[in-house]
Design a protein around this motif. Structure first.
Motif, short mmCIF file in Angstrom:
data_model
loop_
_atom_site.label_atom_id
_atom_site.label_comp_id
_atom_site.label_asym_id
_atom_site.label_seq_id
_atom_site.Cartn_x
_atom_site.Cartn_y
_atom_site.Cartn_z
N MET A 265 0.82 -1.21 0.00
CA MET A 265 0.00 0.00 0.00
C MET A 265 0.86 1.27 0.00
O MET A 265 0.81 2.08 0.92
CB MET A 265 -0.96 -0.01 1.19
N SER A 266 1.65 1.43 -1.07
CA SER A 266 2.56 2.58 -1.14
C SER A 266 1.83 3.91 -1.23
O SER A 266 2.43 4.96 -1.00
CB SER A 266 3.49 2.42 -2.35
N ASP A 267 0.53 3.88 -1.59
CA ASP A 267 -0.25 5.13 -1.65
C ASP A 267 -0.67 5.62 -0.25
O ASP A 267 -1.24 6.71 -0.13
CB ASP A 267 -1.51 4.94 -2.50
N TRP A 268 -0.39 4.83 0.76
CA TRP A 268 -0.78 5.19 2.13
C TRP A 268 0.45 5.16 3.02
O TRP A 268 1.34 4.34 2.86
CB TRP A 268 -1.83 4.21 2.67
N TYR A 269 0.50 6.07 3.99
CA TYR A 269 1.65 6.10 4.89
C TYR A 269 1.18 6.36 6.32
O TYR A 269 0.12 6.94 6.55
CB TYR A 269 2.66 7.17 4.46
N SER A 270 1.99 5.90 7.25
CA SER A 270 1.76 6.17 8.66
C SER A 270 2.54 7.43 9.02
O SER A 270 3.75 7.49 8.79
CB SER A 270 2.23 5.00 9.52
N PRO A 271 1.88 8.49 9.54
CA PRO A 271 2.60 9.74 9.82
C PRO A 271 3.85 9.50 10.65
O PRO A 271 3.82 8.75 11.63
CB PRO A 271 1.56 10.56 10.59
N PRO A 272 4.98 10.10 10.25
CA PRO A 272 6.24 9.87 10.99
C PRO A 272 6.16 10.42 12.40
O PRO A 272 5.44 11.38 12.69
CB PRO A 272 7.28 10.63 10.15
N ARG A 273 6.92 9.78 13.30
CA ARG A 273 6.99 10.19 14.69
C ARG A 273 8.40 10.70 14.98
O ARG A 273 9.39 10.07 14.58
CB ARG A 273 6.65 9.03 15.62
N PRO A 274 8.54 11.83 15.66
CA PRO A 274 9.88 12.37 15.94
C PRO A 274 10.64 11.51 16.94
O PRO A 274 10.03 10.86 17.81
CB PRO A 274 9.58 13.75 16.51
N ILE A 275 11.95 11.52 16.82
CA ILE A 275 12.84 10.86 17.78
C ILE A 275 13.56 11.96 18.54
O ILE A 275 14.17 12.86 17.94
CB ILE A 275 13.85 9.95 17.09
N TYR A 276 13.48 11.91 19.87
CA TYR A 276 14.07 12.96 20.71
C TYR A 276 15.19 12.41 21.58
O TYR A 276 15.13 11.27 22.07
CB TYR A 276 13.02 13.58 21.62
N MET A 277 16.20 13.25 21.76
CA MET A 277 17.22 13.02 22.77
C MET A 277 16.98 14.08 23.86
O MET A 277 17.03 15.28 23.59
CB MET A 277 18.62 13.16 22.19
N LEU A 278 16.71 13.63 25.07
CA LEU A 278 16.39 14.51 26.18
C LEU A 278 17.57 14.53 27.15
O LEU A 278 18.16 13.49 27.45
CB LEU A 278 15.13 14.02 26.90
N TYR A 279 17.90 15.73 27.62
CA TYR A 279 19.04 15.86 28.52
C TYR A 279 18.82 17.06 29.42
O TYR A 279 17.88 17.85 29.24
CB TYR A 279 20.35 16.00 27.73
N GLN A 280 19.71 17.22 30.40
CA GLN A 280 19.55 18.26 31.42
C GLN A 280 19.46 19.64 30.79
O GLN A 280 20.25 20.00 29.91
CB GLN A 280 20.74 18.20 32.39
N ARG A 281 18.48 20.42 31.25
CA ARG A 281 18.22 21.73 30.65
C ARG A 281 19.01 22.85 31.32
O ARG A 281 19.52 23.75 30.66
CB ARG A 281 16.72 22.04 30.77
#
Length: 310
Positions: A265-281
């Protein structure tokens, strides 16, 4: 133990600051990694040293007295500056970066994207150690007191961490060639309701958007044949022909290249999800943590080819 001229110990002052910041004895003791009894004893010693009550204690709440609040507000930035200066001096005295890193990451992301980079980083910096004791993608199970760096997939709630977007996870619909030969190839998301779905926990529902018309999104929430928290186990079950899965592209790339899985089903896609790196602010970030976050950001920006940061 550090002691001021009037006999006050800096650990006792840290106790007051932790109580003010966390609002309870239990949370403050956890943040300082000491038993509540030790925290209570340090606070009492500080009050005895100063000859003033700093904290109001009752069965339900912990709050600062006016004197305690004034003392906290004046001392907290001074202690922070002292600790920053001490840490900076300590780091400059060591030419080779060293220290322990406490990291949390999801299993799938760790296995297929992060672990090769961690191995390369540790080879570059032999005096740095890395502890991976918590493998999860839950959004509410981490804090700066527990981890130095956290990797997560998906939008993150507000927290005391800074969040760097280091990529995205694009999910792909896959099945084995044998499964598709025996059950047919779905041409439309609605067709998935008649197939065996293999889902990763907690991704029981799949959202598929039309490539040609981004306004059209269809949710697939039919019963699943198998639900597993481990992406690799879902991948293996899909290769063995048990059903159709919707998995991150970095998890299935090798199986697609080897012909073990087929995309559909190349005409359909699952919305991408961001990848985060979290660290001390806030505050001083130790050199070994800064070097690690710089390395990971560069590695993922450059397709896995990290620059050496020394």
């Amino acid at each position: 133990m550090q002691r001021c001229k009037n006999g006050m110990k800096l650990d006792d002052l840290r106790t007051l600051i932790a109580i003010a910041q966390h609002g309870s004895f239990r949370a403050a003791a956890s943040a300082l990694d000491i038993p509540p009894t030790t925290l209570s004893r340090r606070l009492q010693r500080l009050e005895d040293t100063l000859g003033s009550q700093l904290v109001i204690r009752d069965s339900r709440n912990v709050s600062l007295t006016p004197l305690g609040r004034n003392y906290f507000e004046r001392c907290q930035p001074l202690l922070a500056q002292l600790e920053i200066a001490t840490a900076e001096l300590h780091d400059r005295s060591h030419s080779e970066p060293r220290g322990a890193l406490r990291v949390s990451a999801p299993v799938g992301l760790l296995t297929y994207r992060l672990m090769p980079l961690f191995n390369r980083f540790l080879a570059l910096y032999p005096e740095i150690s890395l502890s991976l004791t918590h493998l999860s993608n839950q959004h509410h199970d981490y804090s700066p007191e527990q981890y130095d760096v956290v990797f997560r997939v998906g939008q993150q709630p507000d927290s005391s961490f800074a969040a760097a977007n280091i990529g995205e996870s694009q999910r792909v619909l896959v099945a084995s060639p044998d499964y598709l030969a025996g059950h047919g190839v779905p041409a439309h998301p609605d067709d998935l309701n008649g197939h065996a779905r293999l889902a990763s926990v907690p991704e029981f529902e799949w959202a598929l958007t039309n490539q040609k018309d981004n306004q059209e999104t269809i949710w697939i929430n039919s019963p699943v044949k198998m639900a597993i928290a481990d992406l690799n186990s879902i991948k293996q079950a899909t290769i063995e022909g048990l059903g159709i899965a919707c998995l991150p592209n970095y998890v299935v790339a090798d199986a697609l290249a080897a012909g073990q899985l087929s995309a559909m089903m190349s005409d359909w896609y699952s919305p991408p999800r961001p990848i985060y790196m979290l660290y001390q602010r806030l505050g001083y970030v130790p050199a070994h943590i800064q070097i690690f976050t710089d390395f990971m950001r560069d590695a993922l920006d450059n397709g896995g080819q990290a620059k050496t940061v020394k």
